[in-house]
Motif scaffolding. Structure first.
Motif, mmCIF file in Angstrom:
data_model
loop_
_atom_site.group_PDB
_atom_site.id
_atom_site.type_symbol
_atom_site.label_atom_id
_atom_site.label_comp_id
_atom_site.label_asym_id
_atom_site.label_seq_id
_atom_site.Cartn_x
_atom_site.Cartn_y
_atom_site.Cartn_z
ATOM 1 N N PHE A 1 0.786 -1.226 0.000
ATOM 2 C CA PHE A 1 0.000 0.000 0.000
ATOM 3 C C PHE A 1 0.823 1.282 0.000
ATOM 4 O O PHE A 1 0.317 2.326 -0.371
ATOM 5 N N GLY A 2 2.052 1.255 0.472
ATOM 6 C CA GLY A 2 2.783 2.500 0.647
ATOM 7 C C GLY A 2 2.260 3.252 1.864
ATOM 8 O O GLY A 2 1.817 2.652 2.846
ATOM 9 N N SER A 3 2.270 4.586 1.813
ATOM 10 C CA SER A 3 1.824 5.392 2.954
ATOM 11 C C SER A 3 0.301 5.433 3.019
ATOM 12 O O SER A 3 -0.365 5.735 2.023
ATOM 13 N N VAL A 4 -0.248 5.115 4.176
ATOM 14 C CA VAL A 4 -1.697 5.167 4.375
ATOM 15 C C VAL A 4 -2.000 5.753 5.754
ATOM 16 O O VAL A 4 -1.183 5.680 6.668
ATOM 17 N N LYS A 5 -3.177 6.350 5.870
ATOM 18 C CA LYS A 5 -3.610 6.878 7.157
ATOM 19 C C LYS A 5 -4.333 5.804 7.969
ATOM 20 O O LYS A 5 -4.242 5.766 9.193
ATOM 21 N N ALA B 1 3.028 1.791 5.228
ATOM 22 C CA ALA B 1 3.946 2.703 5.907
ATOM 23 C C ALA B 1 3.158 3.836 6.553
ATOM 24 O O ALA B 1 2.126 4.266 6.039
ATOM 25 N N ASN B 2 3.670 4.297 7.673
ATOM 26 C CA ASN B 2 3.134 5.409 8.452
ATOM 27 C C ASN B 2 2.987 4.915 9.881
ATOM 28 O O ASN B 2 2.119 4.110 10.187
ATOM 29 N N VAL B 3 3.821 5.408 10.760
ATOM 30 C CA VAL B 3 3.850 4.914 12.137
ATOM 31 C C VAL B 3 2.546 5.204 12.868
ATOM 32 O O VAL B 3 2.255 4.606 13.904
ATOM 33 N N ARG B 4 1.738 6.116 12.340
ATOM 34 C CA ARG B 4 0.476 6.445 13.007
ATOM 35 C C ARG B 4 -0.735 5.849 12.300
ATOM 36 O O ARG B 4 -1.857 6.265 12.519
ATOM 37 N N THR B 5 -0.509 4.871 11.450
ATOM 38 C CA THR B 5 -1.606 4.228 10.741
ATOM 39 C C THR B 5 -2.583 3.567 11.715
ATOM 40 O O THR B 5 -2.170 2.864 12.644
ATOM 41 N N HIS B 6 -3.866 3.787 11.488
ATOM 42 C CA HIS B 6 -4.893 3.073 12.250
ATOM 43 C C HIS B 6 -5.235 1.810 11.468
ATOM 44 O O HIS B 6 -5.757 1.887 10.356
ATOM 45 N N LEU B 7 -4.914 0.664 12.047
ATOM 46 C CA LEU B 7 -5.086 -0.610 11.348
ATOM 47 C C LEU B 7 -6.126 -1.472 12.029
ATOM 48 O O LEU B 7 -6.070 -1.717 13.230
ATOM 49 N N ASN B 8 -7.085 -1.949 11.235
ATOM 50 C CA ASN B 8 -8.048 -2.935 11.700
ATOM 51 C C ASN B 8 -7.804 -4.219 10.906
ATOM 52 O O ASN B 8 -8.033 -4.259 9.696
ATOM 53 N N ALA B 9 -7.268 -5.251 11.560
ATOM 54 C CA ALA B 9 -6.916 -6.497 10.886
ATOM 55 C C ALA B 9 -7.769 -7.639 11.425
ATOM 56 O O ALA B 9 -7.821 -7.863 12.629
ATOM 57 N N VAL B 10 -8.423 -8.355 10.517
ATOM 58 C CA VAL B 10 -9.267 -9.496 10.889
ATOM 59 C C VAL B 10 -8.767 -10.729 10.151
ATOM 60 O O VAL B 10 -8.561 -10.694 8.929
#
Length: 226
Positions: free
Chosen positions: A76-80, A114-123
């Motif tokens: 994905f590269g950089s994501v929010k 990438a992006n240390v502040r990414t909000h990730l929801n992983a299922v």
């Protein structure tokens, strides 16, 4: 039809376990092509990434052996924010001990962002079900690998080549007649190799303070249980 129940010591909730961090196409005795493939993936202009993978197989007296695996790579590269889901479901229905069924569904999902502040929801979830199916072997395995780096990077040719070779071996293993218990162990070994490839690749990513993180989520469900 009667569905076999697991022993009381194994809560049914675990068969549909999802992993959440702040960070039915039918199987037709087929497997994915042996190369890391892009799945249902997109990132919006606002920096929101979405990835969904689902592998499903259904064996019955007309189709005694139904097997399928998928192996997808999403970079994905950089994501929010990112919403990623990986799912495997295998069902065996109505077969007998003299003509038992084999249903195997395996899904490997690799996501880099990438992006240390990414909000990730992983299922990551899997479920294997035997429905009035005596002596059947049914296995569903979901493996989700998430690589998080401070700056964008892409997997180099060496990493992609190694992943392709692992996918080829996963294809062969899926098509094999290895007993379910042995199949679990061998798939786990392949997953460990994927983790190693990703650790090595992430180590070369540009850094900005935070170290790269590789996380693997695993869920296996199967009959027989051992």
């Amino acid at each position: 039809m009667r569905r076999h129940q697991k022993p009381p010591s194994t809560p049914s909730l675990l068969t549909r376990r999802s992993v959440r961090l702040g960070l039915f196409a039918a199987g037709v005795a087929s497997v994915a092509t042996a190369a890391p493939a892009q799945a249902s993936t997109h990132a919006t202009a606002s920096g929101v990434a979405i990835a969904q993978d689902h592998t499903f197989t259904h064996a019955d007296p007309l189709h005694h052996t139904q097997v399928k695996d998928t192996f997808t790579v999403q970079q994905f590269g950089s994501v929010k924010s990112a919403d990623v889901r990986n799912q495997a479901n295998a069902v065996s229905v109505g077969c007998s001990a003299d003509a038992h069924c084999r249903s195997v569904a395996l899904s490997f999902q690799i996501v880099t962002m990438a992006n240390v502040r990414t909000h990730l929801n992983a299922v990551n979830v899997s479920d294997a079900a035997n429905q009035s199916c005596t002596g059947c072997q049914t296995l569903a395995g979901a493996y989700q690998f998430i690589v998080s780096t401070s700056k964008p990077f892409t997997l180099d040719q060496n990493a992609q080549r190694r992943l392709t070779l692992i996918h080829q071996r996963l294809d062969a293993l899926t098509r094999s007649t290895v007993p379910a218990a042995d199949l679990k162990r061998q798939v786990d070994a392949l997953a460990a190799e994927v983790t190693g490839v990703l650790h090595n690749a992430a180590a070369t990513a540009p850094q900005a303070g935070a170290q790269p993180v590789v996380t693997m989520h695993r869920h296996l469900d199967g009959w027989p249980a051992h």
